[in-house]
Design a protein around this motif. Structure first.
Motif, PDB file in Angstrom:
ATOM      1  N   MET A   1      18.405   2.118 -13.911  1.00  0.00           N
ATOM      2  CA  MET A   1      17.583   1.605 -12.983  1.00  0.00           C
ATOM      3  C   MET A   1      17.937   2.753 -11.900  1.00  0.00           C
ATOM      4  O   MET A   1      19.089   3.032 -11.565  1.00  0.00           O
ATOM      5  CB  MET A   1      17.873   0.388 -12.363  1.00  0.00           C
ATOM      6  N   GLN A   2      17.110   3.028 -11.137  1.00  0.00           N
ATOM      7  CA  GLN A   2      16.966   4.016  -9.907  1.00  0.00           C
ATOM      8  C   GLN A   2      16.207   3.209  -8.698  1.00  0.00           C
ATOM      9  O   GLN A   2      15.493   2.470  -8.804  1.00  0.00           O
ATOM     10  CB  GLN A   2      16.690   5.402 -10.275  1.00  0.00           C
ATOM     11  N   THR A   3      16.924   3.734  -7.600  1.00  0.00           N
ATOM     12  CA  THR A   3      16.263   3.087  -6.344  1.00  0.00           C
ATOM     13  C   THR A   3      15.762   4.276  -5.334  1.00  0.00           C
ATOM     14  O   THR A   3      16.728   5.267  -5.176  1.00  0.00           O
ATOM     15  CB  THR A   3      16.939   2.214  -5.644  1.00  0.00           C
ATOM     16  N   PHE A   4      14.312   4.561  -4.727  1.00  0.00           N
ATOM     17  CA  PHE A   4      14.021   5.426  -4.133  1.00  0.00           C
ATOM     18  C   PHE A   4      13.621   4.695  -2.727  1.00  0.00           C
ATOM     19  O   PHE A   4      13.037   3.484  -2.897  1.00  0.00           O
ATOM     20  CB  PHE A   4      12.851   6.232  -4.478  1.00  0.00           C
ATOM     21  N   VAL A   5      13.936   5.256  -1.545  1.00  0.00           N
ATOM     22  CA  VAL A   5      13.388   4.646  -0.210  1.00  0.00           C
ATOM     23  C   VAL A   5      12.650   5.407   0.334  1.00  0.00           C
ATOM     24  O   VAL A   5      12.894   6.622   0.792  1.00  0.00           O
ATOM     25  CB  VAL A   5      14.846   4.504   0.697  1.00  0.00           C
ATOM     26  N   LEU A   6      11.384   4.996   0.527  1.00  0.00           N
ATOM     27  CA  LEU A   6      10.267   5.746   1.086  1.00  0.00           C
ATOM     28  C   LEU A   6       9.456   5.252   2.103  1.00  0.00           C
ATOM     29  O   LEU A   6       9.508   4.178   2.336  1.00  0.00           O
ATOM     30  CB  LEU A   6       9.345   6.080  -0.016  1.00  0.00           C
ATOM     31  N   ALA A   7       9.171   6.122   3.219  1.00  0.00           N
ATOM     32  CA  ALA A   7       8.396   5.591   4.186  1.00  0.00           C
ATOM     33  C   ALA A   7       7.100   6.278   4.228  1.00  0.00           C
ATOM     34  O   ALA A   7       7.219   7.624   4.332  1.00  0.00           O
ATOM     35  CB  ALA A   7       9.358   5.798   5.451  1.00  0.00           C
ATOM     36  N   GLY A   8       5.805   5.830   4.429  1.00  0.00           N
ATOM     37  CA  GLY A   8       4.683   6.465   4.521  1.00  0.00           C
ATOM     38  C   GLY A   8       3.597   5.610   5.311  1.00  0.00           C
ATOM     39  O   GLY A   8       2.608   5.179   4.589  1.00  0.00           O
ATOM     40  N   GLY A   9       3.893   5.213   6.463  1.00  0.00           N
ATOM     41  CA  GLY A   9       3.214   4.379   7.259  1.00  0.00           C
ATOM     42  C   GLY A   9       3.538   2.925   6.905  1.00  0.00           C
ATOM     43  O   GLY A   9       4.736   2.774   6.861  1.00  0.00           O
ATOM     44  N   CYS A  10       2.765   2.014   7.246  1.00  0.00           N
ATOM     45  CA  CYS A  10       3.041   0.511   7.123  1.00  0.00           C
ATOM     46  C   CYS A  10       3.579   0.155   5.641  1.00  0.00           C
ATOM     47  O   CYS A  10       3.102   0.779   4.804  1.00  0.00           O
ATOM     48  CB  CYS A  10       1.682  -0.222   7.319  1.00  0.00           C
ATOM     49  N   PHE A  11       4.564  -0.499   5.842  1.00  0.00           N
ATOM     50  CA  PHE A  11       5.255  -0.721   4.536  1.00  0.00           C
ATOM     51  C   PHE A  11       4.481  -1.711   3.413  1.00  0.00           C
ATOM     52  O   PHE A  11       4.873  -1.778   2.346  1.00  0.00           O
ATOM     53  CB  PHE A  11       6.955  -1.352   4.496  1.00  0.00           C
ATOM     54  N   TRP A  12       3.518  -2.423   4.205  1.00  0.00           N
ATOM     55  CA  TRP A  12       2.851  -3.296   3.429  1.00  0.00           C
ATOM     56  C   TRP A  12       1.979  -2.569   2.389  1.00  0.00           C
ATOM     57  O   TRP A  12       1.673  -3.162   1.337  1.00  0.00           O
ATOM     58  CB  TRP A  12       1.731  -4.214   4.529  1.00  0.00           C
ATOM     59  N   CYS A  13       1.590  -1.118   2.608  1.00  0.00           N
ATOM     60  CA  CYS A  13       0.779  -0.522   1.665  1.00  0.00           C
ATOM     61  C   CYS A  13       1.507  -0.206   0.504  1.00  0.00           C
ATOM     62  O   CYS A  13       1.057  -0.171  -0.385  1.00  0.00           O
ATOM     63  CB  CYS A  13      -0.243   0.539   2.471  1.00  0.00           C
ATOM     64  N   LEU A  14       2.678   0.407   0.945  1.00  0.00           N
ATOM     65  CA  LEU A  14       3.633   0.923  -0.124  1.00  0.00           C
ATOM     66  C   LEU A  14       4.139  -0.111  -1.066  1.00  0.00           C
ATOM     67  O   LEU A  14       4.051  -0.290  -2.434  1.00  0.00           O
ATOM     68  CB  LEU A  14       4.896   1.545   0.566  1.00  0.00           C
ATOM     69  N   ASP A  15       4.513  -1.462  -0.324  1.00  0.00           N
ATOM     70  CA  ASP A  15       4.890  -2.555  -1.057  1.00  0.00           C
ATOM     71  C   ASP A  15       3.659  -3.071  -2.303  1.00  0.00           C
ATOM     72  O   ASP A  15       4.110  -3.315  -3.252  1.00  0.00           O
ATOM     73  CB  ASP A  15       5.039  -3.412  -0.173  1.00  0.00           C
ATOM     74  N   ALA A  16       2.587  -2.952  -1.635  1.00  0.00           N
ATOM     75  CA  ALA A  16       1.448  -3.518  -2.426  1.00  0.00           C
ATOM     76  C   ALA A  16       1.162  -2.516  -3.705  1.00  0.00           C
ATOM     77  O   ALA A  16       0.785  -2.937  -4.942  1.00  0.00           O
ATOM     78  CB  ALA A  16       0.230  -3.610  -1.672  1.00  0.00           C
ATOM     79  N   VAL A  17       1.410  -1.011  -3.564  1.00  0.00           N
ATOM     80  CA  VAL A  17       0.946  -0.390  -4.514  1.00  0.00           C
ATOM     81  C   VAL A  17       2.033  -0.278  -5.636  1.00  0.00           C
ATOM     82  O   VAL A  17       1.796  -0.334  -7.054  1.00  0.00           O
ATOM     83  CB  VAL A  17       1.033   1.020  -3.906  1.00  0.00           C
ATOM     84  N   TYR A  18       3.508  -0.287  -5.083  1.00  0.00           N
ATOM     85  CA  TYR A  18       4.548  -0.185  -6.107  1.00  0.00           C
ATOM     86  C   TYR A  18       4.594  -1.431  -6.942  1.00  0.00           C
ATOM     87  O   TYR A  18       4.973  -1.220  -8.141  1.00  0.00           O
ATOM     88  CB  TYR A  18       5.955   0.333  -5.443  1.00  0.00           C
ATOM     89  N   ARG A  19       4.255  -2.686  -6.407  1.00  0.00           N
ATOM     90  CA  ARG A  19       4.264  -3.912  -7.072  1.00  0.00           C
ATOM     91  C   ARG A  19       3.383  -3.873  -8.497  1.00  0.00           C
ATOM     92  O   ARG A  19       3.382  -4.568  -9.460  1.00  0.00           O
ATOM     93  CB  ARG A  19       3.925  -5.105  -6.329  1.00  0.00           C
ATOM     94  N   THR A  20       2.226  -2.814  -8.442  1.00  0.00           N
ATOM     95  CA  THR A  20       1.186  -2.736  -9.426  1.00  0.00           C
ATOM     96  C   THR A  20       1.927  -1.922 -10.665  1.00  0.00           C
ATOM     97  O   THR A  20       1.063  -1.819 -11.624  1.00  0.00           O
ATOM     98  CB  THR A  20      -0.013  -2.255  -8.844  1.00  0.00           C
ATOM     99  N   LEU A  21       2.868  -1.501 -10.433  1.00  0.00           N
ATOM    100  CA  LEU A  21       3.180  -0.372 -11.501  1.00  0.00           C
ATOM    101  C   LEU A  21       4.296  -0.753 -12.584  1.00  0.00           C
ATOM    102  O   LEU A  21       5.185  -1.472 -12.147  1.00  0.00           O
ATOM    103  CB  LEU A  21       3.898   0.951 -10.739  1.00  0.00           C
ATOM    104  N   ASN A  22       3.961  -0.570 -13.980  1.00  0.00           N
ATOM    105  CA  ASN A  22       4.932  -0.946 -14.616  1.00  0.00           C
ATOM    106  C   ASN A  22       6.274  -0.167 -14.660  1.00  0.00           C
ATOM    107  O   ASN A  22       6.239   0.815 -14.075  1.00  0.00           O
ATOM    108  CB  ASN A  22       4.620  -0.441 -16.276  1.00  0.00           C
TER     109      ASN A  22
END
Length: 175
Positions: A1-22
């Motif tokens: 397992m690996q963890t990336f910390v990323l910022a690209g605007g509001c975190f709600w959008c990043l959160d929503a996108v990444y939760r959709t990925l296998n």
């Protein structure tokens, strides 16, 4: 397992996108890159702490490659906008990648170079050493799923989720 910390605007959008990925096992919305310990959302929104709204994305590279995690990052936001994404303006909305070691920094540098080619130059995403990451308030965690009818989610987050689903369909979780 690996963890990336990323910022690209509001975190709600990043959160929503990444939760959709296998292969993504956890997404935590939070604050990093700033000067104040344990900042609140309200304090971060003042722009005086230098924190960015960010997500810590934990994933299994045997299921989803690191390059896909990063290419999705550069697909879901415009990395050419300095200290903003759309109507969200301020350093807390900057495009940034927070590296935990030299190996991660090199992976991030390669992703920025790919993004710069794809976007035709002008990428302003910063590389910053990962300092303390502070978990955001509970109501920010998985915000999109908890508030699907909220205006920001419909107008801003949903189009980003759909864009990434289209671009990276083979990695999207079955509904």
């Amino acid at each position: 397992m690996q963890t990336f910390v990323l910022a690209g605007g509001c975190f709600w959008c990043l959160d929503a996108v990444y939760r959709t990925l296998n292969g993504v096992s956890d997404v935590v919305s939070g604050y990093t890159g700033g000067t104040v310990a344990n900042p609140s959302y309200e304090l971060v929104c003042t722009g005086t702490t230098n924190h960015a709204e960010a997500v810590a994305v934990t994933f299994d590279e045997t299921v989803i490659p690191a390059d896909i995690i990063l290419d999705a990052f550069f697909t879901l936001h415009d990395p050419r906008q300095l200290n903003r994404q759309g109507a969200d303006i301020g350093t807390q909305y900057r495009s940034a990648m927070f590296y935990s070691d030299d190996e991660q920094k090199a992976v991030f540098e390669a992703a920025i170079a790919r993004a710069d080619d794809i976007w035709g130059g002008g990428v302003v995403t910063t590389l910053e050493p990962l300092g303390e990451f502070y978990r955001a308030e509970e109501y920010h965690q998985d915000f999109f799923a908890k508030n699907p009818g909220q205006g920001y989610c419909l107008a801003v987050a949903l189009p980003k989720v759909n864009k990434v689903r289209k671009a990276f369909g083979e990695y999207v979780r079955a509904a």
